[in-house]
Design a protein around this motif. Structure first.
Motif, PDB file in Angstrom:
ATOM      1  N   GLY A 133      13.347  23.206 -38.252  1.00  0.00           N
ATOM      2  CA  GLY A 133      12.149  23.485 -39.038  1.00  0.00           C
ATOM      3  C   GLY A 133      12.133  24.939 -39.452  1.00  0.00           C
ATOM      4  O   GLY A 133      12.737  25.793 -38.808  1.00  0.00           O
ATOM      5  N   LYS A 134      11.418  25.226 -40.517  1.00  0.00           N
ATOM      6  CA  LYS A 134      11.337  26.597 -41.009  1.00  0.00           C
ATOM      7  C   LYS A 134      10.361  27.415 -40.165  1.00  0.00           C
ATOM      8  O   LYS A 134       9.697  26.891 -39.264  1.00  0.00           O
ATOM      9  N   ALA A 135      10.271  28.693 -40.478  1.00  0.00           N
ATOM     10  CA  ALA A 135       9.384  29.600 -39.748  1.00  0.00           C
ATOM     11  C   ALA A 135       7.949  29.079 -39.789  1.00  0.00           C
ATOM     12  O   ALA A 135       7.460  28.658 -40.837  1.00  0.00           O
ATOM     13  N   GLY A 136       7.300  29.092 -38.630  1.00  0.00           N
ATOM     14  CA  GLY A 136       5.916  28.633 -38.549  1.00  0.00           C
ATOM     15  C   GLY A 136       5.751  27.154 -38.325  1.00  0.00           C
ATOM     16  O   GLY A 136       4.637  26.642 -38.296  1.00  0.00           O
ATOM     17  N   SER A 137       6.862  26.430 -38.142  1.00  0.00           N
ATOM     18  CA  SER A 137       6.762  24.981 -37.952  1.00  0.00           C
ATOM     19  C   SER A 137       6.475  24.595 -36.509  1.00  0.00           C
ATOM     20  O   SER A 137       6.226  23.426 -36.221  1.00  0.00           O
ATOM     21  N   GLY A 138       6.543  25.550 -35.585  1.00  0.00           N
ATOM     22  CA  GLY A 138       6.187  25.259 -34.199  1.00  0.00           C
ATOM     23  C   GLY A 138       7.358  24.949 -33.289  1.00  0.00           C
ATOM     24  O   GLY A 138       7.167  24.354 -32.225  1.00  0.00           O
ATOM     25  N   ASP A 192       3.651  32.945 -45.904  1.00  0.00           N
ATOM     26  CA  ASP A 192       3.406  32.374 -47.236  1.00  0.00           C
ATOM     27  C   ASP A 192       4.537  32.752 -48.195  1.00  0.00           C
ATOM     28  O   ASP A 192       5.034  31.917 -48.955  1.00  0.00           O
ATOM     29  N   LEU A 193       4.935  34.027 -48.159  1.00  0.00           N
ATOM     30  CA  LEU A 193       6.018  34.487 -49.040  1.00  0.00           C
ATOM     31  C   LEU A 193       7.350  33.845 -48.669  1.00  0.00           C
ATOM     32  O   LEU A 193       8.136  33.468 -49.551  1.00  0.00           O
ATOM     33  N   ALA A 194       7.609  33.730 -47.365  1.00  0.00           N
ATOM     34  CA  ALA A 194       8.864  33.127 -46.921  1.00  0.00           C
ATOM     35  C   ALA A 194       8.975  31.681 -47.387  1.00  0.00           C
ATOM     36  O   ALA A 194      10.050  31.231 -47.824  1.00  0.00           O
ATOM     37  N   HIS A 195       7.872  30.953 -47.328  1.00  0.00           N
ATOM     38  CA  HIS A 195       7.912  29.547 -47.728  1.00  0.00           C
ATOM     39  C   HIS A 195       7.894  29.386 -49.246  1.00  0.00           C
ATOM     40  O   HIS A 195       8.329  28.354 -49.765  1.00  0.00           O
ATOM     41  N   ALA A 196       7.424  30.412 -49.959  1.00  0.00           N
ATOM     42  CA  ALA A 196       7.385  30.321 -51.418  1.00  0.00           C
ATOM     43  C   ALA A 196       8.771  30.226 -52.033  1.00  0.00           C
ATOM     44  O   ALA A 196       8.941  29.602 -53.090  1.00  0.00           O
ATOM     45  N   TRP A 200      20.009  34.622 -53.170  1.00  0.00           N
ATOM     46  CA  TRP A 200      18.923  35.601 -53.017  1.00  0.00           C
ATOM     47  C   TRP A 200      17.731  34.991 -52.279  1.00  0.00           C
ATOM     48  O   TRP A 200      17.036  35.689 -51.534  1.00  0.00           O
ATOM     49  N   LYS A 201      17.517  33.684 -52.441  1.00  0.00           N
ATOM     50  CA  LYS A 201      16.399  33.031 -51.758  1.00  0.00           C
ATOM     51  C   LYS A 201      16.657  32.925 -50.254  1.00  0.00           C
ATOM     52  O   LYS A 201      15.757  33.137 -49.443  1.00  0.00           O
ATOM     53  N   ARG A 202      17.898  32.613 -49.878  1.00  0.00           N
ATOM     54  CA  ARG A 202      18.226  32.569 -48.450  1.00  0.00           C
ATOM     55  C   ARG A 202      18.105  33.971 -47.841  1.00  0.00           C
ATOM     56  O   ARG A 202      17.580  34.142 -46.743  1.00  0.00           O
ATOM     57  N   LEU A 203      18.608  34.963 -48.564  1.00  0.00           N
ATOM     58  CA  LEU A 203      18.513  36.338 -48.073  1.00  0.00           C
ATOM     59  C   LEU A 203      17.053  36.761 -47.921  1.00  0.00           C
ATOM     60  O   LEU A 203      16.661  37.355 -46.913  1.00  0.00           O
ATOM     61  N   ALA A 204      16.247  36.477 -48.933  1.00  0.00           N
ATOM     62  CA  ALA A 204      14.826  36.850 -48.888  1.00  0.00           C
ATOM     63  C   ALA A 204      14.117  36.151 -47.735  1.00  0.00           C
ATOM     64  O   ALA A 204      13.320  36.767 -47.010  1.00  0.00           O
ATOM     65  N   TYR A 205      14.395  34.862 -47.554  1.00  0.00           N
ATOM     66  CA  TYR A 205      13.746  34.106 -46.473  1.00  0.00           C
ATOM     67  C   TYR A 205      14.060  34.704 -45.110  1.00  0.00           C
ATOM     68  O   TYR A 205      13.163  34.952 -44.294  1.00  0.00           O
ATOM     69  N   VAL A 206      15.351  34.950 -44.854  1.00  0.00           N
ATOM     70  CA  VAL A 206      15.750  35.495 -43.555  1.00  0.00           C
ATOM     71  C   VAL A 206      15.142  36.886 -43.357  1.00  0.00           C
ATOM     72  O   VAL A 206      14.592  37.193 -42.299  1.00  0.00           O
ATOM     73  N   ALA A 207      15.230  37.738 -44.384  1.00  0.00           N
ATOM     74  CA  ALA A 207      14.733  39.103 -44.265  1.00  0.00           C
ATOM     75  C   ALA A 207      13.228  39.131 -44.003  1.00  0.00           C
ATOM     76  O   ALA A 207      12.748  39.853 -43.123  1.00  0.00           O
ATOM     77  N   ILE A 208      12.483  38.348 -44.745  1.00  0.00           N
ATOM     78  CA  ILE A 208      11.024  38.351 -44.617  1.00  0.00           C
ATOM     79  C   ILE A 208      10.588  37.845 -43.250  1.00  0.00           C
ATOM     80  O   ILE A 208       9.681  38.396 -42.628  1.00  0.00           O
ATOM     81  N   THR A 209      11.250  36.813 -42.755  1.00  0.00           N
ATOM     82  CA  THR A 209      10.833  36.238 -41.469  1.00  0.00           C
ATOM     83  C   THR A 209      11.266  37.075 -40.275  1.00  0.00           C
ATOM     84  O   THR A 209      10.973  36.727 -39.134  1.00  0.00           O
ATOM     85  N   ARG A 210      11.941  38.203 -40.501  1.00  0.00           N
ATOM     86  CA  ARG A 210      12.222  39.140 -39.400  1.00  0.00           C
ATOM     87  C   ARG A 210      10.981  39.965 -39.073  1.00  0.00           C
ATOM     88  O   ARG A 210      10.918  40.607 -38.022  1.00  0.00           O
ATOM     89  N   ALA A 211      10.000  40.011 -39.970  1.00  0.00           N
ATOM     90  CA  ALA A 211       8.805  40.845 -39.782  1.00  0.00           C
ATOM     91  C   ALA A 211       7.739  40.093 -38.996  1.00  0.00           C
ATOM     92  O   ALA A 211       7.327  39.005 -39.388  1.00  0.00           O
ATOM     93  N   GLU A 212       7.293  40.684 -37.894  1.00  0.00           N
ATOM     94  CA  GLU A 212       6.245  40.067 -37.086  1.00  0.00           C
ATOM     95  C   GLU A 212       4.849  40.378 -37.617  1.00  0.00           C
ATOM     96  O   GLU A 212       3.981  39.505 -37.644  1.00  0.00           O
TER      97      GLU A 212
END
Length: 510
Positions: free
Chosen positions: A52-57, A261-265, A461-473
């Motif tokens: 599951g993606k970030a925030g899926s539990g 929200d941005l990561a899932h966008a 770029w979408k995979r890179l953005a997703y991984v980078a953004i979800t590193r931020a707590e």
């Protein structure tokens, strides 16, 4: 499943729980009845993946399963010490590929360790092993020569609070080199294994884990970047659909989280890079947790590296960071961040390699340079995420030069742990880590978008953005210009706490 658990879980989490409870039941562990049978070495092996993606539990489910297994009498193996095996004993190991990923779980109350600490087990001095067996309740209180009763009392008090054998022995006044005499490859199989951040696993690690565990559950994010050299494929991608349990974002738990929200966008196939940047800019105008940044903040780089795509960008930012702090070209300053780039040891020094890795110096480990060691070529280091973070090790520190193939080396041992500067890292290397505040260098992602590259059918770029953004707590900085802010003060190490370990990890040749 208890009523409390039912109220907490979403529908897909509840379905995953039920499926995993069935797997555990077949393995002889009854989660509902809080009981377990003796392990059956002839039972069929089981392999499942929770994705599951970030925030899926995923982490929440992993934590609840850990509690349920504990209630059923399954013992958690930490990798620090493993008592004498009993035929009826059921065990659980919770693993992550890196120290930082394991520490993220430990900070959430899950007793995780690294894959390496399970593949290799410590060899204890027989005299001090008696203390470990006593603390685990297996033998009567021992009498240890040259160790007074007050020292054993301190060890007992510590262990009752924190279930760490090395920590308890340290509380008794012992050093790691006193009670750990070496490391060996695990010979006996284990029972149940949970592996977090399994998107980072390569095929070889997967084979090792399947060899060790009777029941193996992978937890992973399919939107992350696959390990280098695996053609965009993750280890759970090839599993049959019936072995994959898919979780979706739990909106009530992650609502009002602009970073997620941005990561899932980026999952929207029609989304273009320019549209995504406008989305970030608009979010930054209404929420301080997202920052539209016109420059890189050098103050953050000492503890939270700037995330980039290209190596050339990484090297430029590192040199800018060092120049801003007035770092000499031929030496390192205490407080400079480092990334372990592996071990430069010949095969005949296998034991020394295991010693270094066991102390947390595995490829990708994030460290801070504390100063030179007592011997030439040794460095005192703080290893983030390691359970004993202060170490002294033979080091080969390389700082790459712009436009030059060969790095310059401020100093080096003959052989040992190799390091690169850690003020900036690639997004690939950042996987498995999280920081309170993260800076993402957007011009690099713009280049990736312009190149039109894809990975496993998704725009790179979408995979890179997703991984980078979800590193931020807590806060995300989206850096849009190639500029660096001046530091507000000198580099520091006083915020790291602790003192360097009294032992040196001797990894030099004869």
């Amino acid at each position: 499943m208890t009523a409390a658990t039912t109220l907490t879980f979403s529908d897909d989490q509840a379905a995953a729980w039920d499926a995993l409870a069935d797997v555990m039941q077949k393995a002889g562990v009854d989660l509902a009845g809080e009981s377990s049978d003796a392990p059956d070495p002839d039972a069929d092996k089981a392999l499942m993946a929770v994705i599951g993606k970030a925030g899926s539990g995923k982490t929440m489910l992993l934590a609840e399963l850990t509690k349920a297994l504990d209630a059923a009498g399954v013992e958690t193996v930490s990798g620090d010490y493993e008592g004498r095996r009993r035929k009826e004993r059921r065990t659980l190991a919770i693993l992550a590929p890196t120290n930082k990923a394991a520490s993220v779980l430990r900070n959430r109350g899950v007793p995780a360790t690294t894959i390496h600490r399970i593949l290799y087990t410590p060899v204890y001095d027989p005299e001090y092993e008696k203390i470990a067996e006593w603390l685990e309740g297996n033998i009567e209180r021992p009498v240890i020569e040259n160790l007074p009763d007050t020292a054993l009392d301190r060890a007992k008090a510590f262990y009752e609070t924190v279930k760490s054998i090395p920590g308890a022995l340290a509380a008794a006044g012992l050093r790691g080199s006193d009670f750990i005499k070496g490391w060996k490859r695990r010979e006996d199989p284990l029972d149940i294994g949970f592996v977090d951040e399994s998107s980072m696993l390569d095929a070889r690690q997967m084979e090792d884990l399947q060899e060790i565990f009777q029941t193996l559950i992978l937890f992973g994010d399919p939107a992350q970047l696959a390990p280098v050299g695996q053609s965009g494929e993750m280890v759970f991608d090839t599993l049959p659909e019936k072995q994959k349990l898919v979780l979706h974002r739990i909106h009530r738990q992650t609502q009002d989280n602009p970073i997620l929200d941005l990561a899932h966008a980026v999952a929207d196939p029609a989304l273009e890079f320019e549209q995504f940047e406008r989305m970030i800019e608009e979010t930054a105008q209404r929420d301080e947790r997202v920052v539209w940044a016109g420059r890189v903040e050098s103050d953050l780089m000492a503890r939270s590296p700037v995330l980039v795509w290209r190596n050339a960008t990484r090297i430029k930012l590192i040199h800018a960071f060092r120049a801003a702090h007035g770092a000499p070209e031929t030496d390192l300053m205490p407080g400079e961040p480092l990334i372990c780039d592996g071990l430069e040891l010949p095969l005949k020094h296998r034991k020394r390699r295991i010693d270094l890795e066991a102390r947390g110096l595995i490829k990708g480990a994030q460290c801070v340079y504390l100063g030179p060691g007592k011997r030439p070529g040794f460095s005192r280091l703080h290893v983030f995420g390691a359970e004993e973070p202060q170490v002294s090790a033979a080091s080969i520190i390389k700082i790459e030069r712009e436009g030059e193939e060969e790095p310059f080396i401020p100093f080096a041992a003959g052989m040992g742990a190799a390091f690169l500067h850690g003020a900036a890292v690639t997004i690939h290397k950042a996987q498995g880590s999280q920081w309170p505040e993260v800076q993402v260098f957007a011009p690099d992602l713009f280049v990736a978008a312009r190149m039109g590259r894809t990975e496993a059918g998704v725009a790179l770029w979408k995979r890179l953005a997703y991984v980078a953004i979800t590193r931020a707590e807590h806060r995300l900085y989206w850096v849009v210009r190639n500029r660096l802010a001046r530091p507000s003060g000198p580099l520091r190490i006083d915020d790291l706490g602790g003192t360097p370990a009294p032992f040196a990890l001797e990894a030099q040749g004869e």
